[in-house]
Write a protein that holds these residues in place. Structure first.
Motif, mmCIF file in Angstrom:
data_model
loop_
_atom_site.group_PDB
_atom_site.id
_atom_site.type_symbol
_atom_site.label_atom_id
_atom_site.label_comp_id
_atom_site.label_asym_id
_atom_site.label_seq_id
_atom_site.Cartn_x
_atom_site.Cartn_y
_atom_site.Cartn_z
ATOM 1 N N LEU A 277 0.805 -1.215 0.000
ATOM 2 C CA LEU A 277 0.000 0.000 0.000
ATOM 3 C C LEU A 277 0.843 1.272 0.000
ATOM 4 O O LEU A 277 0.498 2.248 -0.662
ATOM 5 C CB LEU A 277 -0.938 0.006 1.211
ATOM 6 N N CYS A 278 1.934 1.265 0.767
ATOM 7 C CA CYS A 278 2.690 2.508 0.954
ATOM 8 C C CYS A 278 4.189 2.375 0.673
ATOM 9 O O CYS A 278 4.929 3.340 0.844
ATOM 10 C CB CYS A 278 2.490 3.034 2.378
ATOM 11 N N GLY A 279 4.629 1.186 0.304
ATOM 12 C CA GLY A 279 6.012 1.023 -0.075
ATOM 13 C C GLY A 279 6.984 0.783 1.056
ATOM 14 O O GLY A 279 8.183 0.621 0.809
ATOM 15 N N THR A 280 6.543 0.778 2.318
ATOM 16 C CA THR A 280 7.459 0.585 3.436
ATOM 17 C C THR A 280 6.725 0.050 4.647
ATOM 18 O O THR A 280 5.530 0.286 4.815
ATOM 19 C CB THR A 280 8.165 1.896 3.824
ATOM 20 N N TYR A 281 7.471 -0.650 5.509
ATOM 21 C CA TYR A 281 6.923 -1.074 6.795
ATOM 22 C C TYR A 281 7.830 -0.668 7.951
ATOM 23 O O TYR A 281 7.622 -1.078 9.094
ATOM 24 C CB TYR A 281 6.694 -2.594 6.820
ATOM 25 N N THR A 283 9.068 1.039 11.008
ATOM 26 C CA THR A 283 8.294 1.705 12.065
ATOM 27 C C THR A 283 8.659 3.179 12.206
ATOM 28 O O THR A 283 7.874 3.960 12.733
ATOM 29 C CB THR A 283 8.503 0.996 13.410
ATOM 30 N N ASN A 284 9.824 3.590 11.730
ATOM 31 C CA ASN A 284 10.198 5.001 11.795
ATOM 32 C C ASN A 284 9.364 5.856 10.862
ATOM 33 O O ASN A 284 9.303 7.084 11.031
ATOM 34 C CB ASN A 284 11.687 5.170 11.445
ATOM 35 N N ASN A 285 8.727 5.235 9.874
ATOM 36 C CA ASN A 285 7.902 5.970 8.909
ATOM 37 C C ASN A 285 6.420 5.991 9.275
ATOM 38 O O ASN A 285 5.621 6.564 8.544
ATOM 39 C CB ASN A 285 8.063 5.354 7.517
ATOM 40 N N TRP A 286 6.084 5.350 10.383
ATOM 41 C CA TRP A 286 4.684 5.242 10.771
ATOM 42 C C TRP A 286 4.468 5.745 12.194
ATOM 43 O O TRP A 286 5.374 5.726 13.022
ATOM 44 C CB TRP A 286 4.209 3.785 10.696
ATOM 45 N N MET A 287 3.248 6.190 12.456
ATOM 46 C CA MET A 287 2.815 6.525 13.812
ATOM 47 C C MET A 287 1.520 5.774 14.084
ATOM 48 O O MET A 287 0.733 5.527 13.169
ATOM 49 C CB MET A 287 2.613 8.035 13.988
ATOM 50 N N ILE A 288 1.300 5.413 15.328
ATOM 51 C CA ILE A 288 0.093 4.663 15.688
ATOM 52 C C ILE A 288 -0.996 5.631 16.137
ATOM 53 O O ILE A 288 -0.718 6.658 16.778
ATOM 54 C CB ILE A 288 0.402 3.621 16.791
ATOM 55 N N VAL A 289 -2.227 5.334 15.745
ATOM 56 C CA VAL A 289 -3.384 6.194 16.043
ATOM 57 C C VAL A 289 -4.477 5.335 16.671
ATOM 58 O O VAL A 289 -4.726 4.218 16.207
ATOM 59 C CB VAL A 289 -3.915 6.874 14.760
ATOM 60 N N LYS A 290 -5.141 5.866 17.699
ATOM 61 C CA LYS A 290 -6.175 5.096 18.385
ATOM 62 C C LYS A 290 -7.564 5.293 17.792
ATOM 63 O O LYS A 290 -8.411 4.403 17.872
ATOM 64 C CB LYS A 290 -6.193 5.441 19.871
ATOM 65 N N LYS A 291 -7.821 6.477 17.219
ATOM 66 C CA LYS A 291 -9.141 6.701 16.621
ATOM 67 C C LYS A 291 -9.027 7.731 15.510
ATOM 68 O O LYS A 291 -8.107 8.560 15.490
ATOM 69 C CB LYS A 291 -10.163 7.146 17.672
ATOM 70 N N ILE A 292 -9.985 7.680 14.597
ATOM 71 C CA ILE A 292 -10.043 8.615 13.486
ATOM 72 C C ILE A 292 -11.478 9.112 13.335
ATOM 73 O O ILE A 292 -12.414 8.569 13.944
ATOM 74 C CB ILE A 292 -9.575 7.965 12.160
ATOM 75 N N GLU A 324 -12.897 -5.598 12.163
ATOM 76 C CA GLU A 324 -12.697 -5.230 13.566
ATOM 77 C C GLU A 324 -11.299 -4.630 13.681
ATOM 78 O O GLU A 324 -10.299 -5.321 13.479
ATOM 79 C CB GLU A 324 -12.836 -6.455 14.462
ATOM 80 N N VAL A 325 -11.237 -3.333 13.980
ATOM 81 C CA VAL A 325 -9.979 -2.592 13.905
ATOM 82 C C VAL A 325 -9.197 -2.736 15.204
ATOM 83 O O VAL A 325 -9.692 -2.397 16.287
ATOM 84 C CB VAL A 325 -10.234 -1.104 13.607
ATOM 85 N N GLY A 326 -7.946 -3.219 15.076
ATOM 86 C CA GLY A 326 -7.056 -3.303 16.230
ATOM 87 C C GLY A 326 -6.396 -1.981 16.516
ATOM 88 O O GLY A 326 -6.356 -1.506 17.661
ATOM 89 N N HIS A 327 -5.866 -1.323 15.472
ATOM 90 C CA HIS A 327 -5.288 0.014 15.599
ATOM 91 C C HIS A 327 -5.142 0.622 14.210
ATOM 92 O O HIS A 327 -5.250 -0.069 13.188
ATOM 93 C CB HIS A 327 -3.932 -0.023 16.325
ATOM 94 N N TYR A 328 -4.917 1.932 14.194
ATOM 95 C CA TYR A 328 -4.694 2.656 12.953
ATOM 96 C C TYR A 328 -3.223 3.073 12.874
ATOM 97 O O TYR A 328 -2.569 3.303 13.896
ATOM 98 C CB TYR A 328 -5.572 3.907 12.882
ATOM 99 N N LEU A 329 -2.718 3.197 11.658
ATOM 100 C CA LEU A 329 -1.363 3.669 11.420
ATOM 101 C C LEU A 329 -1.414 4.803 10.412
ATOM 102 O O LEU A 329 -2.165 4.752 9.433
ATOM 103 C CB LEU A 329 -0.487 2.539 10.855
ATOM 104 N N ILE A 330 -0.629 5.858 10.648
ATOM 105 C CA ILE A 330 -0.539 6.966 9.704
ATOM 106 C C ILE A 330 0.890 7.059 9.182
ATOM 107 O O ILE A 330 1.858 7.013 9.940
ATOM 108 C CB ILE A 330 -0.988 8.304 10.344
ATOM 109 N N HIS A 331 1.003 7.145 7.858
ATOM 110 C CA HIS A 331 2.306 7.271 7.207
ATOM 111 C C HIS A 331 2.727 8.728 7.288
ATOM 112 O O HIS A 331 1.993 9.627 6.866
ATOM 113 C CB HIS A 331 2.198 6.810 5.751
ATOM 114 N N LYS A 332 3.894 8.988 7.835
ATOM 115 C CA LYS A 332 4.304 10.348 8.177
ATOM 116 C C LYS A 332 4.350 11.274 6.970
ATOM 117 O O LYS A 332 3.857 12.401 7.019
ATOM 118 C CB LYS A 332 5.676 10.322 8.857
#
Length: 401
Positions: A277-281, A283-292, A324-332
């Motif tokens: 989806l985004c070309g990378t996994y 963890t330095n390129n992602w942040m975790i989000v609890k809700k949107i 069923e969503v466990g968590h969200y991730l946002i690509h920086k």
């Protein structure tokens, strides 16, 4: 001595077509409440539809229900309580909770008959109601009324039941049931009651309180200082204040993104999906989000600390898939958001050929997958029983508790 209403003197006003039927009092507090008394009151213990001896089984299911945040009232047990339910509780029971809870408890013939009322009401609560929808709702409700006397020895074909025959005509002329129900008026009655703080001269208290509210609303519009304007708006919005602290992302708003902890690990399947989806996994390129926030809905994840009594993390996607969503991730860099979730496998409608808004599911796999946030549509109402998971979609995006 009977005489005509003065309303008949109004020009362009026809009593037979311009007086609408309120579903809050007629269906929820009328027919539905009467049916529940027939099912659960001990005076009907000899009737084939009596299930009062199994009320504890129903209450056990009710106790496990975790409604989404937009159903404000948590479900209360039936035994000794349903006579004190609010109209919004009867609405949630009718549309979402009752059929999954009563399946295999209420005899099939009565359950199928009751489903006519549920589906007919759901259709008429929709937003884009087609002519085909109106014809189906009319057929369902007329069939429900026609079989009331056959199935229930105690006749309940009174005014409320008779009005069901005319309900579709009202919707055809005046729009969906929520557009002219008494819910909004009852709600404003509650706002008026909040203006009264003593026993003396209640009318004057209401008048000055509403005057003050209108003055503050005007000040909020006219004020040029941002901080002061926000203060005025907060005073007028009260408990319905909008969510604060959101950050714009791709086709959604995210709340309080945080760095991913070193102990957090992606599964191989999630890594592959993130790369796709985004070309990378990394963890330095992602942040975790609890809700949107998206489509006017808050969409939580299971990572939220306030999900013990609520389930706002089971979401319907645009293709009607349930996740069923466990968590969200946002690509920086790209600000794209994805949901790490588990997918449900559809099993079909709760009752065959009926109730397209109530579908049954089971977990497709315990392995997580990744979906793009822009594909998430809205939270669903989940009722879990021993054998299946039932998910109900809401009829419209307007009416709320």
């Amino acid at each position: 001595m009977n005489s005509e209403s003065v309303l008949t003197c109004l020009p362009y006003f026809d009593v037979t077509t311009n007086v609408v039927i309120d579903y809050m009092h007629g269906i929820l507090l009328g027919i539905l409440k009467k049916l529940m008394s027939l099912w659960f009151d001990s005076k009907n213990s000899k009737e084939p539809y009596y299930i009062g001896k199994k009320v504890d089984e129903v209450d056990t299911i009710i106790k496990t229900i975790q409604p989404p945040y937009f159903l404000r009232r948590l479900p209360r047990k039936i035994a000794g309580n349903y006579n004190h339910w609010k109209a919004s509780e009867f609405r949630s029971w009718l549309l979402y909770f009752s059929l999954p809870a009563l399946q295999n408890i209420l005899p099939d013939i009565y359950l199928t008959h009751y489903s006519l009322l549920v589906e007919g009401t759901f259709i008429l609560l929709g937003e884009g109601i087609s002519e085909a929808d109106l014809r189906r709702a009319d057929l369902l409700l007329r069939t429900f009324v026609r079989n009331l006397n056959i199935l229930y020895r105690e006749s309940i074909v009174g005014l409320n039941a008779h009005n069901l025959i005319h309900l579709t005509r009202c919707v055809r002329m005046w729009g969906p049931l929520w557009a002219w129900s008494c819910f909004v008026f009852e709600s404003f009655n509650g706002e008026i009651k909040k203006c009264i703080h003593g026993t003396g001269n209640a009318c004057r208290q209401i008048f000055w309180s509403l005057q003050c509210q209108k003055k503050v609303e005007a000040m909020a519009v006219q004020c040029k200082e941002d901080q002061l304007r926000d203060f005025y708006q907060c005073m007028t919005e009260g408990s319905n204040a909008r969510q604060k602290g959101g950050e714009d992302a791709y086709q959604c708003v995210v709340f309080t993104p945080a760095k991913i902890q070193k102990t957090f690990r992606f599964s191989n399947n999630v890594k592959e999906e993130l790369v796709r989806l985004c070309g990378t996994y990394d963890t330095n390129n992602w942040m975790i989000v609890k809700k949107i926030s998206r489509n006017g809905f808050l969409m939580f994840s299971k990572q939220c600390s306030r999900v013990v009594k609520r389930n706002s993390y089971t979401i319907k996607m645009v293709d009607n898939t349930i996740v069923e969503v466990g968590h969200y991730l946002i690509h920086k860099s790209s600000r794209k958001v994805v949901a790490v979730c588990q997918k449900f496998q559809p099993l079909g409608p709760l009752i065959r050929n009926r109730l397209q808004h109530l579908q049954t599911f089971q977990l497709q796999s315990v392995e997580n997958t990744v979906v793009r946030a822009e594909l998430l549509q809205e939270p669903v109402v989940v009722v879990k029983t021993e054998s299946k998971i039932c998910c109900g979609v809401i009829p419209n995006n307007v009416e709320r508790d």
